[in-house]
Design a protein around this motif. Structure first.
Motif, PDB file in Angstrom:
ATOM      1  N   THR A 105       9.097   3.313  47.102  1.00  0.00           N
ATOM      2  CA  THR A 105       8.416   4.238  46.193  1.00  0.00           C
ATOM      3  C   THR A 105       9.355   4.667  45.066  1.00  0.00           C
ATOM      4  O   THR A 105       8.945   4.729  43.900  1.00  0.00           O
ATOM      5  CB  THR A 105       7.886   5.465  46.966  1.00  0.00           C
ATOM      6  OG1 THR A 105       6.975   5.008  47.972  1.00  0.00           O
ATOM      7  CG2 THR A 105       7.166   6.437  46.049  1.00  0.00           C
ATOM      8  N   MET A 109       8.824   4.030  41.148  1.00  0.00           N
ATOM      9  CA  MET A 109       8.839   5.138  40.188  1.00  0.00           C
ATOM     10  C   MET A 109       9.848   4.891  39.067  1.00  0.00           C
ATOM     11  O   MET A 109       9.636   5.330  37.932  1.00  0.00           O
ATOM     12  CB  MET A 109       9.170   6.449  40.901  1.00  0.00           C
ATOM     13  CG  MET A 109       8.063   6.939  41.815  1.00  0.00           C
ATOM     14  SD  MET A 109       8.564   8.375  42.768  1.00  0.00           S
ATOM     15  CE  MET A 109       8.798   9.580  41.459  1.00  0.00           C
ATOM     16  N   LEU A 110      10.936   4.208  39.367  1.00  0.00           N
ATOM     17  CA  LEU A 110      11.957   3.944  38.348  1.00  0.00           C
ATOM     18  C   LEU A 110      11.605   2.756  37.456  1.00  0.00           C
ATOM     19  O   LEU A 110      12.063   2.683  36.321  1.00  0.00           O
ATOM     20  CB  LEU A 110      13.312   3.702  39.014  1.00  0.00           C
ATOM     21  CG  LEU A 110      13.939   4.911  39.710  1.00  0.00           C
ATOM     22  CD1 LEU A 110      15.211   4.503  40.433  1.00  0.00           C
ATOM     23  CD2 LEU A 110      14.210   6.025  38.716  1.00  0.00           C
ATOM     24  N   PRO A 112       9.035   1.848  35.608  1.00  0.00           N
ATOM     25  CA  PRO A 112       8.524   2.066  34.244  1.00  0.00           C
ATOM     26  C   PRO A 112       9.610   2.460  33.238  1.00  0.00           C
ATOM     27  O   PRO A 112       9.429   2.282  32.030  1.00  0.00           O
ATOM     28  CB  PRO A 112       7.517   3.206  34.409  1.00  0.00           C
ATOM     29  CG  PRO A 112       7.161   3.215  35.844  1.00  0.00           C
ATOM     30  CD  PRO A 112       8.349   2.699  36.574  1.00  0.00           C
ATOM     31  N   PHE A 113      10.709   2.967  33.718  1.00  0.00           N
ATOM     32  CA  PHE A 113      11.737   3.454  32.808  1.00  0.00           C
ATOM     33  C   PHE A 113      12.615   2.346  32.241  1.00  0.00           C
ATOM     34  O   PHE A 113      13.486   2.614  31.419  1.00  0.00           O
ATOM     35  CB  PHE A 113      12.570   4.543  33.495  1.00  0.00           C
ATOM     36  CG  PHE A 113      11.768   5.784  33.747  1.00  0.00           C
ATOM     37  CD1 PHE A 113      11.503   6.675  32.721  1.00  0.00           C
ATOM     38  CD2 PHE A 113      11.221   6.021  34.986  1.00  0.00           C
ATOM     39  CE1 PHE A 113      10.727   7.798  32.933  1.00  0.00           C
ATOM     40  CE2 PHE A 113      10.438   7.144  35.219  1.00  0.00           C
ATOM     41  CZ  PHE A 113      10.193   8.037  34.185  1.00  0.00           C
ATOM     42  N   ARG A 122       5.623   6.324  30.565  1.00  0.00           N
ATOM     43  CA  ARG A 122       6.554   6.057  31.679  1.00  0.00           C
ATOM     44  C   ARG A 122       6.464   7.142  32.741  1.00  0.00           C
ATOM     45  O   ARG A 122       6.469   6.844  33.937  1.00  0.00           O
ATOM     46  CB  ARG A 122       7.984   5.935  31.143  1.00  0.00           C
ATOM     47  CG  ARG A 122       8.170   4.652  30.336  1.00  0.00           C
ATOM     48  CD  ARG A 122       9.569   4.477  29.874  1.00  0.00           C
ATOM     49  NE  ARG A 122       9.790   5.361  28.727  1.00  0.00           N
ATOM     50  CZ  ARG A 122      10.959   5.563  28.133  1.00  0.00           C
ATOM     51  NH1 ARG A 122      12.040   4.974  28.585  1.00  0.00           N
ATOM     52  NH2 ARG A 122      11.064   6.368  27.108  1.00  0.00           N
ATOM     53  N   THR A 125       3.070   6.759  34.660  1.00  0.00           N
ATOM     54  CA  THR A 125       3.109   5.605  35.560  1.00  0.00           C
ATOM     55  C   THR A 125       3.990   5.893  36.771  1.00  0.00           C
ATOM     56  O   THR A 125       3.629   5.543  37.903  1.00  0.00           O
ATOM     57  CB  THR A 125       3.608   4.356  34.813  1.00  0.00           C
ATOM     58  OG1 THR A 125       2.747   4.109  33.704  1.00  0.00           O
ATOM     59  CG2 THR A 125       3.622   3.137  35.720  1.00  0.00           C
ATOM     60  N   ALA A 126       5.116   6.546  36.562  1.00  0.00           N
ATOM     61  CA  ALA A 126       5.989   6.913  37.684  1.00  0.00           C
ATOM     62  C   ALA A 126       5.256   7.857  38.636  1.00  0.00           C
ATOM     63  O   ALA A 126       5.347   7.711  39.858  1.00  0.00           O
ATOM     64  CB  ALA A 126       7.273   7.563  37.170  1.00  0.00           C
ATOM     65  N   ASN A 129       2.687   5.870  40.593  1.00  0.00           N
ATOM     66  CA  ASN A 129       3.369   5.082  41.621  1.00  0.00           C
ATOM     67  C   ASN A 129       3.833   5.961  42.786  1.00  0.00           C
ATOM     68  O   ASN A 129       3.814   5.529  43.940  1.00  0.00           O
ATOM     69  CB  ASN A 129       4.540   4.309  41.023  1.00  0.00           C
ATOM     70  CG  ASN A 129       4.071   3.174  40.127  1.00  0.00           C
ATOM     71  OD1 ASN A 129       2.905   2.787  40.150  1.00  0.00           O
ATOM     72  ND2 ASN A 129       4.969   2.647  39.322  1.00  0.00           N
ATOM     73  N   PHE A 130       4.207   7.192  42.490  1.00  0.00           N
ATOM     74  CA  PHE A 130       4.570   8.129  43.555  1.00  0.00           C
ATOM     75  C   PHE A 130       3.362   8.422  44.451  1.00  0.00           C
ATOM     76  O   PHE A 130       3.458   8.387  45.676  1.00  0.00           O
ATOM     77  CB  PHE A 130       5.108   9.437  42.956  1.00  0.00           C
ATOM     78  CG  PHE A 130       5.337  10.513  43.976  1.00  0.00           C
ATOM     79  CD1 PHE A 130       6.431  10.462  44.828  1.00  0.00           C
ATOM     80  CD2 PHE A 130       4.457  11.577  44.091  1.00  0.00           C
ATOM     81  CE1 PHE A 130       6.639  11.448  45.781  1.00  0.00           C
ATOM     82  CE2 PHE A 130       4.652  12.570  45.040  1.00  0.00           C
ATOM     83  CZ  PHE A 130       5.754  12.507  45.883  1.00  0.00           C
TER      84      PHE A 130
END
Length: 165
Positions: A105, A109-110, A112-113, A122, A125-126, A129-130
Motif C-alpha cells: 500500500t 501511495m508513493l 503517483p509521486f 498525485r 491518487t495516493a 490507493n490507500f
C-alpha cells in the motif's frame, strides 16, 4: 511445549477451506474494482483531477478507468493467493500478510509521486490507493480468518495409576 507433540512429528499445519477463502477473494476483487471506479468518478467528476491517466471523454474517462479497476481486482486476487500460501507455509501468517499489504500500500501511495502530474492529482491518487489497500487488506484478512480450520490437538492419553505395574 515440546512434550505436547510426539518426538519427530512436526507441529500440525492448519487446514483451510479454500472455497470459502477464494469466494471471499472474488468478493473482495469486486469491491476493490467498484472502489476504483467510484474513486475515479469522484476524482474526475467532482474534483476535476486526473487519476493516473488523462481524463479522456467526459467524467467517465477512457479505457484507463477499466484498467485501474481491473488492477484493483487483480491486486485483491493476488492478496488472496498470498494469504493462502502464507497460511499453509509460514508461522504467524496474518502478521506477515499485514506487513506485505502495508508495504504494498505504501508503494502504491508513493507511485503517483514519480509522475509529472499536478500535486492535486498525485495526492488524490495516493489517497485512492490507500483506500484500496486498506479495503483489500482488511477484507482478505477477515475472510482468511474465517476460512482457517483450526487444528485440534488431542494430548496422548495418560496411563492410569497402576496400569503398568
Amino acid at each position: 511445549m515440546s512434550g505436547m507433540y510426539p518426538p519427530g512429528d512436526p507441529r500440525p499445519s492448519p487446514t483451510i477451506n479454500a472455497g470459502k477463502l477464494w469466494a471471499g477473494g472474488a468478493a473482495t476483487a469486486a469491491v476493490a474494482a467498484l472502489i476504483a471506479i467510484a474513486g475515479l468518478l469522484l476524482g474526475r467528476g467532482l474534483f476535476g483531477v486526473d487519476v493516473l491517466a488523462p481524463k479522456g471523454e467526459g467524467t467517465w474517462g477512457d479505457a484507463s478507468t477499466g484498467w485501474y479497476a481491473l488492477g484493483a481486482a487483480l491486486a485483491a486476487l493476488a492478496a488472496t493467493g498470498l494469504i493462502h500460501v502464507l497460511i499453509l507455509t509460514t508461522p504467524r501468517p496474518m502478521r506477515f500478510f499485514g506487513w506485505v499489504v502495508a508495504l504494498a500500500t505504501v508503494v502504491a501511495m508513493l507511485a503517483p509521486f514519480v509522475t509529472d502530474e499536478s500535486l492535486g492529482s498525485r495526492m488524490y491518487t495516493a489517497g485512492l490507493n490507500f483506500v484500496l489497500g486498506m479495503a483489500i487488506g482488511s477484507l482478505v484478512a477477515g475472510t482468511a480468518k474465517t476460512a482457517v480450520i483450526p487444528v485440534v490437538v488431542r494430548p496422548a492419553p495418560r496411563p492410569r495409576p497402576g496400569q503398568y505395574g
